[in-house]
Design a protein around this motif. Structure first.
Motif, PDB file in Angstrom:
ATOM      1  N   LEU A 158       0.835  -1.200   0.000  1.00 43.50           N
ATOM      2  CA  LEU A 158       0.000   0.000   0.000  1.00 43.50           C
ATOM      3  C   LEU A 158       0.873   1.255   0.000  1.00 43.50           C
ATOM      4  O   LEU A 158       1.965   1.267   0.570  1.00 43.50           O
ATOM      5  N   SER A 159       0.373   2.299  -0.617  1.00 44.31           N
ATOM      6  CA  SER A 159       1.077   3.584  -0.589  1.00 44.31           C
ATOM      7  C   SER A 159       0.680   4.401   0.630  1.00 44.31           C
ATOM      8  O   SER A 159       1.418   5.298   1.062  1.00 44.31           O
ATOM      9  N   ARG A 160      -0.483   4.056   1.219  1.00 45.40           N
ATOM     10  CA  ARG A 160      -0.966   4.762   2.400  1.00 45.40           C
ATOM     11  C   ARG A 160      -1.248   3.758   3.510  1.00 45.40           C
ATOM     12  O   ARG A 160      -1.433   2.560   3.246  1.00 45.40           O
ATOM     13  N   PRO A 161      -1.330   4.208   4.756  1.00 44.64           N
ATOM     14  CA  PRO A 161      -1.604   3.278   5.859  1.00 44.64           C
ATOM     15  C   PRO A 161      -2.941   2.570   5.673  1.00 44.64           C
ATOM     16  O   PRO A 161      -3.904   3.181   5.195  1.00 44.64           O
ATOM     17  N   GLY A 164      -7.336   1.902  10.123  1.00 44.10           N
ATOM     18  CA  GLY A 164      -7.089   1.611  11.534  1.00 44.10           C
ATOM     19  C   GLY A 164      -5.672   1.889  11.979  1.00 44.10           C
ATOM     20  O   GLY A 164      -5.358   1.734  13.169  1.00 44.10           O
ATOM     21  N   TYR A 165      -4.787   2.279  11.041  1.00 43.20           N
ATOM     22  CA  TYR A 165      -3.397   2.556  11.377  1.00 43.20           C
ATOM     23  C   TYR A 165      -3.012   3.945  10.851  1.00 43.20           C
ATOM     24  O   TYR A 165      -3.622   4.453   9.910  1.00 43.20           O
ATOM     25  N   THR A 166      -2.015   4.541  11.467  1.00 34.89           N
ATOM     26  CA  THR A 166      -1.595   5.878  11.080  1.00 34.89           C
ATOM     27  C   THR A 166      -0.168   5.868  10.540  1.00 34.89           C
ATOM     28  O   THR A 166       0.608   4.936  10.792  1.00 34.89           O
ATOM     29  N   ALA A 167       0.164   6.926   9.833  1.00 38.31           N
ATOM     30  CA  ALA A 167       1.503   7.046   9.266  1.00 38.31           C
ATOM     31  C   ALA A 167       2.568   7.141  10.346  1.00 38.31           C
ATOM     32  O   ALA A 167       3.746   6.859  10.086  1.00 38.31           O
ATOM     33  N   GLU A 173       5.467   0.569   7.801  1.00 34.64           N
ATOM     34  CA  GLU A 173       5.924   0.044   6.512  1.00 34.64           C
ATOM     35  C   GLU A 173       5.643  -1.444   6.381  1.00 34.64           C
ATOM     36  O   GLU A 173       5.350  -1.940   5.284  1.00 34.64           O
ATOM     37  N   VAL A 174       5.705  -2.168   7.478  1.00 32.14           N
ATOM     38  CA  VAL A 174       5.367  -3.596   7.454  1.00 32.14           C
ATOM     39  C   VAL A 174       3.855  -3.777   7.394  1.00 32.14           C
ATOM     40  O   VAL A 174       3.342  -4.648   6.686  1.00 32.14           O
ATOM     41  N   LEU A 175       3.124  -2.923   8.097  1.00 33.08           N
ATOM     42  CA  LEU A 175       1.669  -3.022   8.111  1.00 33.08           C
ATOM     43  C   LEU A 175       1.050  -2.685   6.754  1.00 33.08           C
ATOM     44  O   LEU A 175      -0.082  -3.073   6.472  1.00 33.08           O
ATOM     45  N   LYS A 176       1.786  -1.990   5.912  1.00 37.92           N
ATOM     46  CA  LYS A 176       1.299  -1.670   4.563  1.00 37.92           C
ATOM     47  C   LYS A 176       1.368  -2.869   3.625  1.00 37.92           C
ATOM     48  O   LYS A 176       0.762  -2.848   2.553  1.00 37.92           O
ATOM     49  N   LEU A 177       2.105  -3.888   4.000  1.00 39.82           N
ATOM     50  CA  LEU A 177       2.266  -5.043   3.119  1.00 39.82           C
ATOM     51  C   LEU A 177       0.937  -5.761   2.903  1.00 39.82           C
ATOM     52  O   LEU A 177       0.107  -5.849   3.811  1.00 39.82           O
ATOM     53  N   LYS A 178       0.757  -6.298   1.708  1.00 38.58           N
ATOM     54  CA  LYS A 178      -0.449  -7.074   1.389  1.00 38.58           C
ATOM     55  C   LYS A 178      -0.130  -8.558   1.205  1.00 38.58           C
ATOM     56  O   LYS A 178      -1.039  -9.373   1.054  1.00 38.58           O
ATOM     57  N   SER A 179       1.147  -8.888   1.189  1.00 39.85           N
ATOM     58  CA  SER A 179       1.606 -10.277   1.191  1.00 39.85           C
ATOM     59  C   SER A 179       2.750 -10.376   2.187  1.00 39.85           C
ATOM     60  O   SER A 179       3.451  -9.385   2.432  1.00 39.85           O
ATOM     61  N   PHE A 180       2.923 -11.563   2.751  1.00 40.12           N
ATOM     62  CA  PHE A 180       3.975 -11.769   3.754  1.00 40.12           C
ATOM     63  C   PHE A 180       4.787 -12.990   3.332  1.00 40.12           C
ATOM     64  O   PHE A 180       4.487 -14.128   3.703  1.00 40.12           O
ATOM     65  N   ILE A 181       5.794 -12.722   2.505  1.00 37.28           N
ATOM     66  CA  ILE A 181       6.548 -13.776   1.846  1.00 37.28           C
ATOM     67  C   ILE A 181       8.047 -13.485   1.906  1.00 37.28           C
ATOM     68  O   ILE A 181       8.469 -12.339   1.766  1.00 37.28           O
ATOM     69  N   ILE A 182       8.805 -14.547   2.128  1.00 34.62           N
ATOM     70  CA  ILE A 182      10.252 -14.508   1.990  1.00 34.62           C
ATOM     71  C   ILE A 182      10.626 -15.457   0.857  1.00 34.62           C
ATOM     72  O   ILE A 182      10.062 -16.555   0.746  1.00 34.62           O
TER      73      ILE A 182
END
Length: 222
Positions: A158-161, A164-167, A173-182
């Motif tokens: 995401l480009s924005r928070p 429920g979350y603020t900048a 920066e982790v909360l903006k992720l839409k996938s959680f992959i290594i």
């Protein structure tokens, strides 16, 4: 156990000759490449079952592997075949609403990955909540495999928070992720060397703490 060089050679040739006519003329080579990757996946499932309780040896490699045939209905690229072979490994084969392992076999672009790609909304909300509440647990899970949060996939971030979350959130920066992959790349020589299965399993073991963190986050929610 390894991927055969002939499998990579077939895939490289397919990338250069991506037509139905060529594929049919080389169907025997495809069948051999498919059997080669399937055997590798079967062995990988056995090795994963030794440390991941959600993976068992009853899982069929055939249910994990993706078809080589492309869906071209909504694509500008009308090439009929993928130039790679891949598998998603979970308790439900390649079809799972949850974290899984993914192996991708392609000349000059092979890799092993694990995590949760594009979680459905309720799971994404649960993962973000767990990160918000227990960010240090996420850090520890990553550090156990010698990763950091910067190694997580940035795809579709995401480009924005999110709602429920603020900048100002320190972990935004982790909360903006839409996938959680290594993921970790594998060179052609690494994936075809005699004991390449060991290198692939080692990557999976290192990513497993992240997979477990994600699984526990969505299990708490459910």
């Amino acid at each position: 156990m390894n991927i055969s060089t002939s499998t990579l050679e077939f895939l490289a040739d397919l990338a250069r000759n991506n037509t139905r006519e060529w594929f049919q003329a080389n169907k025997e080579r495809y069948d051999e490449a498919l059997a080669d990757v399937k055997a590798f996946i079967e062995r990988l499932i056995v090795e994963l079952s030794k440390f991941d309780p959600l993976i068992n040896t009853d899982i069929k490699a055939s249910k994990c592997m993706f078809r080589i045939y492309r869906d071209v209905r909504f694509s500008k690229d009308k090439s009929p075949y993928k130039s790679w072979l891949a598998a998603g490994i979970s308790i439900d084969g390649r079809k799972l609403d949850g974290p899984e392992y993914y192996i991708h076999i392609e000349p000059n672009n092979s890799f092993m990955a694990a995590g949760y790609w594009r979680p459905k909304k309720e799971h994404l909300d649960a993962i973000r909540q767990e990160i918000d509440y227990n960010y240090e647990l996420l850090n520890k899970a990553l550090q156990a495999g010698q990763w950091t949060v910067s190694d997580l996939s940035q795809e579709d971030k995401l480009s924005r928070p999110p709602a429920g979350y603020t900048a100002e959130d320190p972990n935004i920066e982790v909360l903006k992720l839409k996938s959680f992959i290594i993921h970790e790349s594998l060179t052609d020589s690494e994936i075809t060397k005699a004991d390449s299965i060991n290198a692939v399993v080692d990557i999976c073991k290192r990513i497993y703490p992240l997979k477990k963190f994600i699984q526990e986050a969505i299990d708490i929610e459910s």
